[in-house]
Design a protein around this motif. Structure first.
Motif, PDB file in Angstrom:
ATOM      1  N   LEU A 190       7.283  -1.722  -4.852  1.00 24.32           N
ATOM      2  CA  LEU A 190       6.731  -0.457  -4.357  1.00 24.32           C
ATOM      3  C   LEU A 190       7.707   0.698  -4.547  1.00 24.32           C
ATOM      4  CD1 LEU A 190       5.045  -1.518  -0.967  1.00 24.32           C
ATOM      5  CD2 LEU A 190       3.945  -1.175  -3.177  1.00 24.32           C
ATOM      6  N   LEU A 191       8.982   0.438  -4.271  1.00 28.25           N
ATOM      7  CA  LEU A 191       9.980   1.500  -4.357  1.00 28.25           C
ATOM      8  C   LEU A 191      10.206   1.967  -5.793  1.00 28.25           C
ATOM      9  CD1 LEU A 191      12.582   0.123  -1.775  1.00 28.25           C
ATOM     10  CD2 LEU A 191      10.950   1.978  -1.446  1.00 28.25           C
ATOM     11  N   LYS A 192      10.003   1.077  -6.770  1.00 32.87           N
ATOM     12  CA  LYS A 192      10.218   1.459  -8.168  1.00 32.87           C
ATOM     13  C   LYS A 192       9.213   2.513  -8.628  1.00 32.87           C
ATOM     14  CE  LYS A 192      12.354  -2.858  -9.749  1.00 32.87           C
ATOM     15  NZ  LYS A 192      12.187  -4.059 -10.614  1.00 32.87           N
ATOM     16  N   ASP A 193       8.034   2.508  -8.051  1.00 32.72           N
ATOM     17  CA  ASP A 193       7.006   3.479  -8.443  1.00 32.72           C
ATOM     18  C   ASP A 193       6.445   4.139  -7.187  1.00 32.72           C
ATOM     19  OD1 ASP A 193       5.598   4.868 -10.285  1.00 32.72           O
ATOM     20  OD2 ASP A 193       4.184   3.272 -10.782  1.00 32.72           O
ATOM     21  N   TRP A 194       7.344   4.628  -6.345  1.00 28.51           N
ATOM     22  CA  TRP A 194       6.987   5.083  -5.006  1.00 28.51           C
ATOM     23  C   TRP A 194       5.968   6.215  -5.019  1.00 28.51           C
ATOM     24  CZ3 TRP A 194       7.377   3.177  -0.325  1.00 28.51           C
ATOM     25  CH2 TRP A 194       7.189   4.007   0.774  1.00 28.51           C
TER      26      TRP A 194
ATOM     27  N   GLU B  21       7.130   4.227   7.108  1.00 29.23           N
ATOM     28  CA  GLU B  21       7.368   3.533   8.379  1.00 29.23           C
ATOM     29  C   GLU B  21       7.034   2.051   8.246  1.00 29.23           C
ATOM     30  OE1 GLU B  21       5.803   3.666  13.033  1.00 29.23           O
ATOM     31  OE2 GLU B  21       5.158   5.184  11.574  1.00 29.23           O
ATOM     32  N   TRP B  22       5.962   1.727   7.501  1.00 26.40           N
ATOM     33  CA  TRP B  22       5.576   0.324   7.323  1.00 26.40           C
ATOM     34  C   TRP B  22       6.653  -0.437   6.561  1.00 26.40           C
ATOM     35  CZ3 TRP B  22       4.503  -2.802   3.072  1.00 26.40           C
ATOM     36  CH2 TRP B  22       3.866  -4.012   3.354  1.00 26.40           C
ATOM     37  N   VAL B  23       7.182   0.159   5.498  1.00 24.34           N
ATOM     38  CA  VAL B  23       8.229  -0.506   4.715  1.00 24.34           C
ATOM     39  C   VAL B  23       9.471  -0.732   5.570  1.00 24.34           C
ATOM     40  CG1 VAL B  23       9.824  -0.215   2.776  1.00 24.34           C
ATOM     41  CG2 VAL B  23       7.402   0.340   2.493  1.00 24.34           C
ATOM     42  N   THR B  24       9.860   0.262   6.360  1.00 23.15           N
ATOM     43  CA  THR B  24      11.030   0.123   7.231  1.00 23.15           C
ATOM     44  C   THR B  24      10.834  -1.009   8.230  1.00 23.15           C
ATOM     45  OG1 THR B  24      11.470   2.504   7.035  1.00 23.15           O
ATOM     46  CG2 THR B  24      12.524   1.331   8.858  1.00 23.15           C
TER      47      THR B  24
ATOM     48  N   THR C 294      12.570  -8.987   8.202  1.00 27.73           N
ATOM     49  CA  THR C 294      13.242  -9.962   7.330  1.00 27.73           C
ATOM     50  C   THR C 294      12.359 -11.176   7.044  1.00 27.73           C
ATOM     51  OG1 THR C 294      14.327 -11.093   9.183  1.00 27.73           O
ATOM     52  CG2 THR C 294      15.519  -9.248   8.170  1.00 27.73           C
ATOM     53  N   LEU C 295      11.114 -10.912   6.710  1.00 26.98           N
ATOM     54  CA  LEU C 295      10.204 -12.002   6.366  1.00 26.98           C
ATOM     55  C   LEU C 295      10.499 -12.485   4.949  1.00 26.98           C
ATOM     56  CD1 LEU C 295       6.878 -10.508   7.751  1.00 26.98           C
ATOM     57  CD2 LEU C 295       8.164 -12.417   8.718  1.00 26.98           C
ATOM     58  N   PRO C 296      10.527 -13.796   4.725  1.00 24.49           N
ATOM     59  CA  PRO C 296      10.811 -14.300   3.380  1.00 24.49           C
ATOM     60  C   PRO C 296       9.693 -13.952   2.406  1.00 24.49           C
ATOM     61  CG  PRO C 296      10.103 -16.081   4.847  1.00 24.49           C
ATOM     62  CD  PRO C 296      10.295 -14.871   5.704  1.00 24.49           C
ATOM     63  N   GLY C 297      10.085 -13.592   1.178  1.00 24.73           N
ATOM     64  CA  GLY C 297       9.107 -13.309   0.145  1.00 24.73           C
ATOM     65  C   GLY C 297       8.658 -11.867   0.070  1.00 24.73           C
ATOM     66  N   PHE C 298       9.064 -11.034   1.020  1.00 23.14           N
ATOM     67  CA  PHE C 298       8.613  -9.645   1.043  1.00 23.14           C
ATOM     68  C   PHE C 298       9.527  -8.719   0.243  1.00 23.14           C
ATOM     69  CE2 PHE C 298       5.327  -9.874   4.381  1.00 23.14           C
ATOM     70  CZ  PHE C 298       4.497  -8.866   3.938  1.00 23.14           C
ATOM     71  N   ASP C 299      10.779  -9.097   0.028  1.00 30.20           N
ATOM     72  CA  ASP C 299      11.731  -8.190  -0.611  1.00 30.20           C
ATOM     73  C   ASP C 299      11.289  -7.791  -2.012  1.00 30.20           C
ATOM     74  OD1 ASP C 299      13.382  -8.034   1.553  1.00 30.20           O
ATOM     75  OD2 ASP C 299      14.690  -9.665   0.932  1.00 30.20           O
ATOM     76  N   SER C 300      10.840  -8.763  -2.805  1.00 26.08           N
ATOM     77  CA  SER C 300      10.442  -8.441  -4.177  1.00 26.08           C
ATOM     78  C   SER C 300       9.230  -7.513  -4.185  1.00 26.08           C
ATOM     79  CB  SER C 300      10.121  -9.722  -4.943  1.00 26.08           C
ATOM     80  OG  SER C 300       9.075 -10.448  -4.310  1.00 26.08           O
ATOM     81  N   TYR C 301       8.304  -7.714  -3.234  1.00 18.64           N
ATOM     82  CA  TYR C 301       7.128  -6.842  -3.152  1.00 18.64           C
ATOM     83  C   TYR C 301       7.532  -5.425  -2.775  1.00 18.64           C
ATOM     84  CZ  TYR C 301       2.663  -4.956  -1.590  1.00 18.64           C
ATOM     85  OH  TYR C 301       1.556  -4.168  -1.421  1.00 18.64           O
ATOM     86  N   LEU C 302       8.414  -5.285  -1.801  1.00 21.71           N
ATOM     87  CA  LEU C 302       8.855  -3.957  -1.376  1.00 21.71           C
ATOM     88  C   LEU C 302       9.648  -3.268  -2.484  1.00 21.71           C
ATOM     89  CD1 LEU C 302       9.959  -4.714   2.297  1.00 21.71           C
ATOM     90  CD2 LEU C 302       7.794  -3.760   1.501  1.00 21.71           C
ATOM     91  N   ASN C 303      10.470  -4.026  -3.203  1.00 22.95           N
ATOM     92  CA  ASN C 303      11.223  -3.438  -4.310  1.00 22.95           C
ATOM     93  C   ASN C 303      10.278  -2.922  -5.392  1.00 22.95           C
ATOM     94  OD1 ASN C 303      13.629  -4.047  -3.032  1.00 22.95           O
ATOM     95  ND2 ASN C 303      13.877  -5.999  -4.099  1.00 22.95           N
TER      96      ASN C 303
END
Length: 241
Positions: free
Chosen positions: A190-194, A170-173, A179-188
């Motif tokens: 997390l998803l790689k090693d979910w 829910e937090w990631v969603t 759409t905060l700048p700079g967060f996409d790479s961090y979330l990606n």
């Protein structure tokens, strides 16, 4: 350091840059580290380099608003001291004078550096001094994106400290929708090693002891400066247990 000191160093770097010198050449001529020269070169004006002083909690902080109002009315310091003592101030007159001379009661605040602001956001609000908490509140409320960022950081801190890995999806969603700048790479990342991330935020187990043993082995190895073989290293590791 005084503003004049910062201005002189800023001018020294930009004079050399205007003459066509590169960053490495500036560092060589001035005898400074390259990163120092880069920081001065990136600044548009000397005021951007001023760093806000770091103050701890003070007895005057609880009466800052009153002191600020009385200073605006040009009230003598002796009368300010008497008035705040009526409101429970137990400090000395010297402390009040130093507080005023340091500018801590001034309405104008020095803008914190990005690193300082990050440390404020990453800290528990209750752990910050009152004046820092007020300053942070004013900064966050003046910018919607910053307010949202601070809220998401604190939500993640709650998930981390309370091991609520089930709330991570829910937090990631929510962060994606912000759409905060700079967060996409961090979330990606997390998803790689979910699965491992969720387990780390849910289970009470930790690889800290294993990492501690690895660190100790590396420390023993470095103590011998590479001059010892495996057999001696093995003996030292076994004897250090």
């Amino acid at each position: 350091m005084s503003p004049l000191w910062w201005s002189a160093r800023f001018a020294a770097v930009h004079v050399l840059l205007a003459q066509g010198a590169g960053l490495m050449e500036c560092a060589r001529r001035l005898g400074w580290a390259l990163n120092t020269v880069k920081r001065y070169a990136r600044a548009e004006k000397a005021e951007d380099l001023l760093r806000p002083p770091r103050y701890g909690i003070c007895l005057v902080d609880a009466h800052r608003d009153l002191v600020q109002r009385r200073l605006a009315d040009k009230t003598p310091v002796t009368r300010i001291l008497a008035e705040i003592r009526e409101h429970g101030y137990s400090g000395s007159a010297n402390l009040l004078v130093r507080y005023i001379n340091q500018g801590r009661a001034d309405p104008q605040r020095v803008v914190p550096t990005p690193r300082r602001l990050v440390s404020w956001i990453m800290s528990r609000p209750t752990d910050l001094p009152d004046h820092t908490r007020r300053h942070l509140h004013d900064l966050l409320t003046s910018c919607r994106e910053m307010s949202t960022l601070a809220a998401r950081v604190r939500e993640f801190a709650t998930i981390l400290t309370q091991r609520r890995g089930q709330d991570l999806t829910e937090w990631v969603t929510t962060v994606r929708l912000d759409t905060l700048p700079g967060f996409d790479s961090y979330l990606n990342g997390l998803l790689k090693d979910w699965d491992a991330v969720v387990a780390g935020l849910t289970l009470p187990f930790s690889n800290g002891p294993t990492e501690g043993v690895n660190t100790k082995i590396k420390y023993l190895k470095r103590q011998m400066y590479g001059r010892a073989g495996f057999s001696l290293l093995r003996k030292r590791i076994l004897l250090s247990q």
